[in-house]
Design a protein around this motif. Structure first.
Motif: not given
Length: 542
Positions: A430-444
């Motif tokens: 078993n492994q876990t990958l974390d994924i982020g959810k961002f607001p529409a106006d965010f970018y980097l």
């Protein structure tokens, strides 16, 4: 010796296809090589008739065939003839080098690559395939033509030139910042002295999600508790750099995927002349799964990058996930199923609202079955099992996911059923990958230095793109230094004396949810400082 029936059948299909294409080529007085390439595309992975059982046999036979082809070609000439031809056609080889290597070198320079990458790209456009050209000369009955010695001489010089190319020093290989000695790195003169502190402590590797309604479904947090914080990003801990996916999907594209690393290692180990660069001057010990902490390594990318949460009301945002499974250890493994668990719900730690409209294109030779009841997508090979090895990975796609409306970080569980070839018992990893959810106006995006190659002690100015007014915080990390750079899009780092990997981390929090995106860039130092802990000197005193 036991021979697989599938292997014999697939070899029969391959030989029949090649014979058919060869007959067609002779009928129209053409070289069969382009038709052979088409046959490889049709019979290879993703083609109309994959031949997985014959793959290892064909790869071994292909290598032997190229060696024998070049040997037969050499028998067509005497040593004096070939030596005189090489000397006579040296100017032609120089013209070949200038005309063919220059486009790759110029492209690398325009892309802002370092010296090693520019040299590699020049090699890509310069080196020709001696085997294919030699076969073409034979098929077209041109070995006796006047121009053939010139062509062969240029090819031989192309093959010998990369051998004499410079050894790319070890400083071109990035080392995570946490493993390097500390160094002072004052901030810009217009700012107060930046805070210098140790990087975050390295936690133990996170366990797989606790069972919920499915065997590996991530358990929700306790009522009123904040959503789980993202796992350490690449560069924070050794296991995060080599053994797990990035803390958010957005950082997955900023580092070389494991499957590409495996391909490059395989190409170098086979003595490929593609780049003409020696990247390792001493043999490395054989790698095992224990070197990487898991049987399979995963890289995760998203479309869009990063994922965007749905607005509070109205239209639901859609997103795609691409998970690439690869094995860096030299010995392959077999798998009979892979389960991907996507947390369903409206909380910050959950990813999708539901499985409605989800599209799961199964890999060739596999079947994918989504099941919202246990929040998993089950991938099973059509045959008894499939093989994952250093040269054969697996790509899993999950399209048109209905992203929920809460900013946060969602854990994706992956459960692999595997065994070593020849074993009968299946094991589970078993492994876990974390994924982020961002607001529409965010970018980097677009973190880059003003110079990728500097002299010892020079200053590097880093620039990046970010939005205004999102409430996100930003930190720059390198070596043993972490500097808050919120409010800045450019930052000078002075007195760089070692090859340095820089990480830029953007973090945004809303309610109980936190999402994090990390970019990285690398700067190479000419004649870098070195620190030696133990140095022994042997010899006579003079």
């Amino acid at each position: 010796m036991k021979v697989s029936v599938a292997l014999l059948l697939e070899l029969g299909v391959i030989l029949a296809a090649l014979s058919l294409f060869g007959a067609l080529a002779r009928r129209f007085a053409l070289s069969p090589i382009p038709l052979y390439l088409l046959a490889g595309l049709a019979l290879g992975e993703g083609g109309i008739a994959p031949v997985p059982a014959a793959g290892p046999f064909v790869e071994t036979g292909a290598g032997i065939g190229v060696v024998l082809l070049l040997l037969v070609l050499g028998l067509e000439f005497t040593v004096p003839e070939f030596t005189i031809s090489l000397r006579r056609h040296l100017p032609s080889a120089v013209v070949d080098l200038v005309l063919n290597a220059a486009p790759g070198a110029v492209a690398g320079w325009l892309l802002g690559l370092d010296a090693g990458a520019i040299l590699a790209l020049a090699g890509v456009t310069y080196i020709s395939s001696s085997g294919i050209i030699a076969r073409l000369l034979g098929d077209l009955r041109r070995l006796g033509n006047r121009e053939s010695p010139a062509v062969l001489s240029v090819l031989v010089l192309e093959d010998f030139l990369p051998i004499a190319s410079v050894d790319v020093p070890s400083q071109f290989t990035p080392t995570p910042w946490h493993e390097w000695p500390s160094a002072s790195a004052p901030g810009p003169s217009s700012l107060p002295p930046p805070p210098t502190r140790s990087p975050p402590s390295c936690p133990t590797r996170p366990p797989p999600p606790a069972p919920g309604s499915g065997p590996n479904r991530p358990a929700p947090p306790a009522p009123g508790a904040p959503s789980p914080s993202p796992s350490p990003t690449p560069g924070t801990c050794p296991w995060a750099t080599r053994r797990s996916a990035p803390a958010s999907s957005s950082s997955a594209k900023q580092r070389m995927p494991p499957e590409l690393t495996a391909d490059i290692r395989s190409t170098i180990s086979k003595g490929s002349m593609l780049m003409g660069i020696v990247t390792q001057t001493t043999p490395a010990p054989p790698e095992t799964a224990s070197d990487f902490g898991s049987q399979v390594q995963y890289s995760l990318t998203t479309v869009p990058d990063p994922l965007t949460v749905s607005p509070a009301e109205g239209t639901v945002e859609l997103g795609d996930l691409v998970i690439v499974a690869s094995r860096i250890a030299v010995d392959p493994i077999e798998t009979n199923e892979i389960a991907v668990y996507l947390p369903v719900g409206s909380e910050a730690w959950q990813l999708v609202l539901d499985y409605t409209g989800m599209q799961v294109p199964a890999p060739s030779g596999w079947t994918a079955t989504p099941g919202e009841a246990n929040e998993r997508i089950l991938f099973k090979p059509d045959s008894e099992h499939a093989t994952i090895g250093p040269e054969r990975g697996l790509t899993l796609q999950l399209n048109k996911l209905r992203i929920n409306r809460q900013i946060g970080t969602a854990p994706i569980g992956i459960e692999l059923s595997w065994r070593k070839p020849g074993n009968s018992a299946w094991k589970t990893e078993n492994q876990t990958l974390d994924i982020g959810k961002f607001p529409a106006d965010f970018y980097l995006r677009n973190l880059k230095p003003d110079r990728a190659y500097i002299d010892n002690g020079d200053t590097v100015t880093l620039t990046w793109e970010r939005p205004e007014g999102t409430g996100a915080t930003y930190h720059l990390l390198y070596e043993n230094t972490e500097i808050e750079v919120t409010g800045y899009s450019t930052f000078p780092v002075q007195d760089i004396r070692r090859n340095t990997m820089f990480y830029l981390r953007g973090r945004i929090q809303q309610g109980t949810g936190t999402a994090e995106r990390t970019l990285s860039t690398y700067v190479t130092v000419n004649k870098p400082d070195m620190e030696v802990s133990d140095l022994g000197v042997h010899g006579k005193q003079t």
